[in-house]
Design an enzyme around this catalytic site. Structure first.
Site, short mmCIF file in Angstrom:
data_model
loop_
_atom_site.label_atom_id
_atom_site.label_comp_id
_atom_site.label_asym_id
_atom_site.label_seq_id
_atom_site.Cartn_x
_atom_site.Cartn_y
_atom_site.Cartn_z
N LYS A 48 0.83 -1.21 0.00
CA LYS A 48 0.00 0.00 0.00
C LYS A 48 0.86 1.26 0.00
O LYS A 48 0.53 2.26 -0.64
CB LYS A 48 -0.93 -0.02 1.20
CG LYS A 48 -2.10 -1.00 1.08
CD LYS A 48 -3.03 -0.87 2.28
CE LYS A 48 -4.30 -1.68 2.09
NZ LYS A 48 -4.04 -3.12 2.01
N GLU A 61 -3.17 6.62 8.21
CA GLU A 61 -3.83 7.65 7.42
C GLU A 61 -4.90 8.35 8.26
O GLU A 61 -5.38 7.81 9.26
CB GLU A 61 -4.52 7.03 6.20
CG GLU A 61 -3.57 6.48 5.17
CD GLU A 61 -4.29 5.90 3.98
OE1 GLU A 61 -3.67 5.84 2.91
OE2 GLU A 61 -5.46 5.50 4.11
N HIS A 107 -14.68 -3.92 8.56
CA HIS A 107 -13.96 -3.48 7.36
C HIS A 107 -14.12 -4.46 6.20
O HIS A 107 -13.33 -4.43 5.25
CB HIS A 107 -12.47 -3.26 7.65
CG HIS A 107 -12.22 -2.28 8.75
ND1 HIS A 107 -12.52 -0.95 8.64
CD2 HIS A 107 -11.70 -2.45 10.01
CE1 HIS A 107 -12.19 -0.32 9.76
NE2 HIS A 107 -11.70 -1.21 10.60
N ARG A 146 -6.75 -8.32 -8.98
CA ARG A 146 -7.46 -9.58 -9.20
C ARG A 146 -8.92 -9.28 -9.47
O ARG A 146 -9.36 -8.13 -9.39
CB ARG A 146 -7.35 -10.46 -7.95
CG ARG A 146 -7.82 -9.75 -6.68
CD ARG A 146 -7.80 -10.65 -5.47
NE ARG A 146 -7.97 -9.93 -4.22
CZ ARG A 146 -9.14 -9.53 -3.71
NH1 ARG A 146 -10.24 -9.75 -4.37
NH2 ARG A 146 -9.18 -8.89 -2.54
#
Length: 668
Positions: free
Chosen positions: A116, A200, A235, A296
């Site tokens: 990430k 973040e 999540h 994917r």
């Protein structure tokens, strides 16, 4: 086109790929673990190869064994599905070195988007907007805590190599940061073999909107519109839909262009998804930020197929075989609205705790499997009636996809399809999904990732099915079973006839942890009445077959279904469903003796960590242990104040459901 492909996955995605391959005249090879020897995906393929033990690390993650199976079977290509090895650059590279086509992006693209932190740096160079945060390589806890303070709470800690909600924690206060970081890194290491994280700013009312992209080996790259995946728990996505409600044409085009730019920046080929976090900035306008790219096919790809009329798995196979994309961007058309619901073996009322066990009943609405048909719901599933859901893999049983001319039409179809879906055995979320679909926020498209928490009262505190209808269903089922046992012998009759007066029967029911007593009174003339407390209703019931009963209670009539699972009865009615436990005071006498002070494993899994020591005093709500099951961590907390008396297991031990993890005294 290929002659034969190996599917390096399991469950519904393996069944889905096999179905499309068969339509194209391509033979398929399944791989399976010891736990999946009789699984549906094994039956769906032309050939099957055993690759190891039940644990993923002993089978589906053993890519060397999968390559051996591909070579031995004569497969020309490998489809990785999603999850497991689908985003593993080493596996993709090994396929190429073995002379096999990896039906996915090049290893370099997986590598670029696999971290990430690295992906966000690449996106910044490509001009794609990013959420403010820290994406650096220095993961010293003090540095991360300082960065969190600089960004400003709340913050989100995310596994750099992660996905699917694993290795992700929201932190609202500085004093909670260290514990959340430790838990996040431990889960990231266990799930992805990499404990690296990033931090973040947490967007307070975020929408999760993603763009489906497709690229070929001839330089073409397009997008196929967006999906809104904002409804989530832990999540992880619960409901997905396309198009995203309230997204204007200009912003849709802007997000699509950003997604294509992201794919081109890494030399992408095949199906991929660029995920964005979006927030309202006034007048309904959305600002969006790049979150990650999934290299994917996604679980929710059927909603894109439903609104575009395209088969994305067929596109995958054709692109991997060297063909150009079938359409240019200007030729892509979308029509109507589609919604997907993920049906999972889990208990929403217990924090979505995963469940396992045998599917005693699995009845689906009339449907079409894997292919879009606007008249019928679509069910993509890897399990059927009689199959066993194990604790080794993801908890998803199936996906239910509906299409409508507009969102209101799709919502109505989804509710009807969920009402016709009857699953009995492990706890599942079907009834919960019906409540989500009916909630004000979802019905009015007031969407964000906190929708489930915001609608908590409607989703968790609403009664499942009125008590008198639940009791009437149990009574109707019992009477029908007794009547079915009758024969010509008058002494076999079970109609409650008595020489003097009527007959009265008592039913002791438990619903949602509460006990209720219902009584049935049957008179000489055949009249039957249901009594609960001071309330009384005339009752008439007629068996319709296939577990269905027509019940008239007072002036109301309803047709419902009742299924048996041991001493449990599961009732499905148009107004909702409910699980009922029938209690026989003689049969269950003494069941709970001596259970005080005991803390048991709520499901089978592995003990990851013990957070206390023997002899330690603990307070109610204090975390005691961490278990891992179905690829997620679950924290066991103290139900009351006490002292830890015994710790029978150590970290790393496998534990069965109901195993005693530790014992508490009654007082601190």
């Amino acid at each position: 086109m290929f002659r034969k492909i190996l599917i390096a996955n399991r469950g519904e995605i393996a069944c889905r790929v096999a179905a499309t391959a068969r339509r194209l005249g391509v033979r398929t090879v399944a791989v399976y673990s010891d736990a999946d020897a009789q699984a549906r995906h094994v039956q769906a393929c032309d050939e099957a190869v055993a690759i190891g033990g039940a644990a993923p690390r002993d089978s589906y993650l053993r890519w060397q064994r999968i390559l051996e199976a591909a070579r031995a079977s004569g497969a020309e290509a490998v489809h990785p599905g999603y999850g497991f090895l689908s985003e593993n650059e080493d596996f993709a590279q090994a396929c190429a070195e073995a002379g096999l086509v990896f039906i996915g992006p090049p290893p370099a693209a997986i590598r670029s988007m696999g971290s990430k932190s690295a992906a966000k740096a690449l996106m910044a160079e490509a001009g794609v907007p990013l959420v403010p945060g820290y994406h650096g390589a220095d993961n010293d806890p003090a540095r991360l805590a300082a960065e969190a303070a600089r960004i400003g709470y709340p913050v989100l800690i995310k596994a750099s190599a992660g996905g699917g909600g694993k290795g992700m924690r929201r932190v609202d206060r500085a004093e909670d940061f260290a514990a959340a970081l430790t838990s996040c890194q431990r889960e990231a290491q266990a799930s992805f073999g990499d404990a690296q994280v990033l931090v973040e700013r947490y967007v307070l009312k975020p929408r999760h909107i993603e763009i489906q992209v497709f690229a070929d080996g001839h330089g073409h790259c397009i997008h196929l519109g967006e999906r809104d995946c904002s409804v989530q728990r832990r999540h992880q996505k619960v409901l997905e839909e396309s198009p995203a409600p309230g997204l204007g044409a200009a912003r849709r085009a802007e997000m699509g262009a950003a997604a294509v730019a992201a794919a081109r920046a890494v030399g992408y080929v095949g199906a991929g998804t660029v995920e964005f976090i979006a927030e309202e900035v006034g007048d309904g306008e959305l600002r969006f930020y790049f979150m990650e790219m999934n290299t994917r096919l996604q679980v929710e790809h059927p909603v894109t197929e439903a609104v575009t009329g395209l088969d994305l798995v067929e596109w995958q196979l054709r692109v991997a075989a060297g063909e150009p994309l079938p359409l240019a961007q200007a030729q892509v058309r979308q029509h109507g609205h589609a919604i997907e619901a993920r049906l999972c073996a889990e208990n929403p009322e217990a924090g979505f705790l995963p469940a396992s066990g045998r599917l005693v009943v699995a009845r689906w609405p009339e449907h079409v499997a894997f292919r879009h048909d606007e008249r019928l719901p679509r069910v993509d599933g890897g399990f059927g009636e009689g199959d066993t859901i194990t604790p080794w893999y993801d908890s998803m049983i199936a996906k239910l996809i509906v299409w409508g001319e507009d969102r209101a039409h799709a919502l109505a179809r989804l509710d009807a399809a969920l009402a016709a879906t009857h699953l009995v055995g492990p706890a599942n979320n079907v009834a919960f999904l019906r409540r989500v679909v009916a909630s004000r926020s979802f019905a009015e498209a007031d969407l964000d990732t906190a929708l489930i928490e915001r609608e908590h009262a409607a989703l968790f505190e609403a009664p499942p099915l009125a008590l008198h209808w639940a009791a009437a269903a149990v009574v109707a089922d019992a009477l029908a079973a007794e009547q079915a046992a009758q024969d010509a012998d008058p002494w076999s009759r079970r109609d409650g006839w008595r020489l003097h007066g009527g007959a009265r029967r008592r039913f002791e029911l438990e619903i949602g942890g509460q006990r209720h007593v219902a009584q049935v009174q049957r008179q000489h003339g055949g009249e039957t009445a249901l009594e609960i407390g001071a309330s009384r209703w005339p009752l008439a019931a007629r068996a319709l077959g296939a577990a269905r009963h027509e019940i008239v209670l007072g002036d109301e009539r309803v047709v419902l279904a009742v299924y048996r699972d041991g001493d449990k009865r599961v009732v499905f009615a148009p107004a909702g469903s409910v699980q009922i436990t029938l209690h026989d005071p003689i049969v269950h006498a003494g069941d709970h003796a001596g259970e005080t002070g005991r803390l048991s494993a709520p499901m089978p899994g592995k003990l990851v960590a013990l957070l206390v020591e023997a002899g330690q005093a603990v307070r109610r709500g204090q975390p005691l242990a961490v278990m891992e099951a179905m690829k997620m961590e679950h924290t066991i907390v103290a139900p009351r104040d006490g002292v830890v008396l015994a710790l029978p297991y150590r970290p790393g031990d496998a534990v069965a459901e109901g195993a005693e993890l530790l014992r508490l005294s009654g007082d601190a």
